[in-house]
Structure formats: structure tokens, C-alpha cells
Design an enzyme around this catalytic site. Structure first.
Site, PDB file in Angstrom:
ATOM      1  N   GLY A  34     -24.296 -40.476  29.886  1.00  0.00           N
ATOM      2  CA  GLY A  34     -23.700 -39.294  30.499  1.00  0.00           C
ATOM      3  C   GLY A  34     -22.240 -39.180  30.105  1.00  0.00           C
ATOM      4  O   GLY A  34     -21.849 -39.552  29.001  1.00  0.00           O
ATOM      5  N   GLU A  35     -21.437 -38.630  31.019  1.00  0.00           N
ATOM      6  CA  GLU A  35     -19.982 -38.455  30.844  1.00  0.00           C
ATOM      7  C   GLU A  35     -19.614 -37.364  29.848  1.00  0.00           C
ATOM      8  O   GLU A  35     -18.467 -36.969  29.761  1.00  0.00           O
ATOM      9  CB  GLU A  35     -19.303 -39.754  30.340  1.00  0.00           C
ATOM     10  CG  GLU A  35     -19.471 -40.971  31.182  1.00  0.00           C
ATOM     11  CD  GLU A  35     -18.760 -42.182  30.580  1.00  0.00           C
ATOM     12  OE1 GLU A  35     -18.119 -42.042  29.506  1.00  0.00           O
ATOM     13  OE2 GLU A  35     -18.827 -43.253  31.177  1.00  0.00           O
ATOM     14  N   GLY A  36     -20.564 -36.903  29.033  1.00  0.00           N
ATOM     15  CA  GLY A  36     -20.239 -36.050  27.902  1.00  0.00           C
ATOM     16  C   GLY A  36     -20.173 -36.826  26.607  1.00  0.00           C
ATOM     17  O   GLY A  36     -19.805 -36.282  25.562  1.00  0.00           O
TER      18      GLY A  36
END
Length: 346
Positions: free
Chosen positions: A311-313
Site C-alpha cells: 500500500g502507501e502508494g
């Protein structure tokens, strides 16, 4: 449509598409030799309405929020990790922080509803709704009003950001459960197929997570519209991303979609305004089993498959150079005529 949800126009343009395809086909290469990079160039040119697209001031937007459902043991990590990772993002130590620096992406972190107060500092935007959502296994994660406000917040955050490209990121312990619930309800899929290990549950933990999510689905059987489902299942960061996607789509920005949770926000936005996916590029297909199902439902083909589940980008940041390369091919690669190169049939 209420004022929270903008109208998203159709950007399909047959004349522009023909010009873009002709330009790509006339570059100094065999027809189709750059494969999916050509498809990507066509998509970006269409989104930006240009035969020579330039990606300007790309923005990585990481939305963070806590989930009441995490108390049911649906994650391998405690909720405190949400705020700790927000601090890590801001300190520059997270994976997305490193990758954003590497690729020249401006990073903005939004506190959408983390269970901790943060000191104001550069790179942090406060759009806090509450200290985490309610427990979706006991009632709706959000009220309808909270859900609507989070969507408005996402729109306002994007409106204030420069550039023509938005990369979606998120942080929230428990949010793979929200994504699985949204996918199951809005795509009509069995929750078992939509649910994965998230942050690293073992087999027993995964079985418990699936049982809890079946319970949540049954409790909210009447939450069938996109906004009802979003309010029922959460979270604040997902709803804020829904607003961000809608605003970016309205402004005709390129939307780079990261993993399972970011894709779930696009799923909700697409259910509200189907044309948002015209502006989307799927960065990758994650190791979370529901993600491939979600991308198929959205009709998006991922650029990468690296078994990411962070995740997180992070996946969006890793895919970013491909978007830049696609644009440079359109702008800078010579045509047969310009380069004086003979064609195959010459």
C-alpha cells in the site's frame, strides 16, 4: 446527483485517438513493437487531451485513517501502526517516501481520522473527521454525514494541489477489510474470494478475518448503494480518496491507482460516476487476492505485477517512470519520415 458528487464528462475523442495512434504507429519501430507502452501513451494522451502530453507536478496523496473494526483482530498489526507510519511518512523513512523522492513526486499526507493528534508540519494536511471510524461489526463505520464530509475533504485537498497527475496512496490498519467488504458488496462477489492476509495474517487469522467480514456483510445487508456501502464499511481514508478521485477526474488529471485499498476507492467512485476510470492507470496487481478481481471489475489492466502488498502508494511510485516514458515516446521519438528511416514495406 447531490452536490458532493461532481458530474464526470466523457473524454472519449475518436479524432484525437486516431491522431495519437497514427503518431505512435509512425515512430521508428515495427508496428506495435513497444507493446503496452503504446497503449499507455494513447491513454495518457487521451486523458490530457494532447498529442504531445506532458506530466506536470505529479502529486502523491497518502490518506490515513483508523478503523474500529481493527479491534476484532482483522489485522496482524495493532492500530497504533497507523499513526506511527504517518510519522514515518513525514520523516521520509517509509517506502513511499523513498520512492517519491527518487521519482520527483510531491508527497502529501492527509490525516483523515487517525487516533492520534499530529503536530502541524510541512507535508501534513489535517482533514480529520473523528478519531477513527466506528466498529463496522456493531454498526455503520461512518454516519452518512461523516461519509459525505470525507468525500468533500478529498475533493478540496486535490483542488488545492498543482499538476495534472495524482497518485493514490493510503494508510490504515484494518483497511484491507474495508476494501474487501466494498468489493464484495459493489461487485457482487463472495467475501471469501475478496479477502486476503492483509498485513500478514496466518491461516487461522485469515479464517477469523473472513468470519468477521461475513458477519459485517450480514449486519449491513441493506447498505446496497455505493454511498451506503462506503458509510457502512469505512473508512475515512477510503472516503477521502473517493473524493480525491472524483475531483481529479473532473479536472482531467491522470489518476495512478495503487493497490487494493486505493482501487476500492476507485470502485466506489466508479459506481457513482462510471467515467472516472477513463482517467485511471492501474499501477500494479498486488498479492492481495481481491485486487485482481477488483481491477477486472473496473476494466483496468495493471502495468506491473511484483507481488506487492504494502500500500502507501508504493506501487504507483514504482510504475511512475513508465508513464513518463510513454509520454516521452510520443513527444521525442522520431517518425520514419523525420529520421529518414525506411519502412518495412518501402
Amino acid at each position: 446527483m447531490n452536490e458532493t458528487i461532481p458530474s464526470i464528462s466523457d473524454i472519449a475523442d475518436a479524432a484525437l485517438a486516431a491522431k495519437l495512434q497514427s503518431a505512435i504507429d509512425n515512430k521508428t519501430k515495427p508496428l506495435g513493437a513497444l507493446g503496452r507502452l503504446e497503449t499507455l501513451a494513447l491513454r495518457i494522451g487521451t486523458i490530457l487531451g494532447s498529442e504531445a502530453p506532458v506530466l506536470e507536478a505529479p502529486q502523491m496523496l497518502v490518506c490515513a485513517g483508523d478503523h474500529g473494526l481493527a479491534a476484532r483482530g482483522v489485522s496482524a498489526f495493532p492500530s497504533d501502526v497507523t499513526w506511527q507510519m504517518v510519522e514515518n511518512f513525514l520523516a521520509g523513512g517509509a517506502a513511499v517516501s523513498v520512492l517519491a523522492r527518487q521519482h520527483g513526486l510531491a508527497l502529501t499526507v492527509v490525516d483523515c481520522g487517525v487516533r492520534r493528534d499530529f503536530q502541524p508540519r510541512p507535508g501534513l494536511v489535517s482533514r480529520r473527521i473523528a478519531a477513527g471510524t466506528a466498529d463496522a461489526s456493531a454498526g455503520p463505520a461512518m454516519t452518512a454525514e461523516q461519509c459525505a464530509q470525507a468525500i468533500v475533504n478529498g475533493r478540496e485537498v486535490v483542488r488545492a494541489l498543482p499538476g495534472n497527475a495524482l497518485l493514490l496512496g493510503e494508510m490504515g490498519i484494518g483497511n484491507s477489510s474495508s476494501a474487501a467488504l466494498l468489493l464484495s458488496r459493489l461487485a457482487g462477489l463472495d467475501i471469501g474470494a475478496c479477502t486476503g492476509a492483509g498485513t500478514g495474517l496466518d491461516a487461522a487469522g485469515l479464517a477469523r478475518k473472513r468470519d468477521v467480514l461475513r458477519e459485517v456483510l450480514a449486519l449491513h445487508a441493506g447498505a446496497t448503494t455505493p454511498l451506503e456501502a462506503l458509510a457502512a464499511f469505512g473508512g475515512f481514508e477510503v472516503a477521502t480518496l473517493v473524493g480525491a478521485v472524483l475531483q481529479a477526474a473532473e479536472e482531467r488529471r491522470v489518476i495512478v491507482v495503487d493497490g487494493f485499498i486505493a482501487s476500492a476507492a476507485v470502485l466506489v467512485a466508479q459506481a457513482l460516476q462510471p467515467r472516472v476510470t477513463q482517467r485511471c492507470v492501474a499501477a500494479h496487481s498486488s498479492a492481495e487476492p481481491g485486487h485482481a478481481l477488483l481491477l477486472k471489475h473496473l476494466g483496468l489492466e495493471p502495468l506491473l505485477n511484483l507481488d506487492l502488498r504494502l500500500g502507501e502508494g508504493s506501487g504507483g511510485a514504482l510504475a511512475w517512470p513508465l508513464l513518463e516514458s510513454a509520454c516521452r515516446i510520443l513527444r521525442e521519438m522520431a517518425s520514419f519520415e523525420a529520421a529518414g528511416v525506411s519502412r518495412k514495406d518501402a
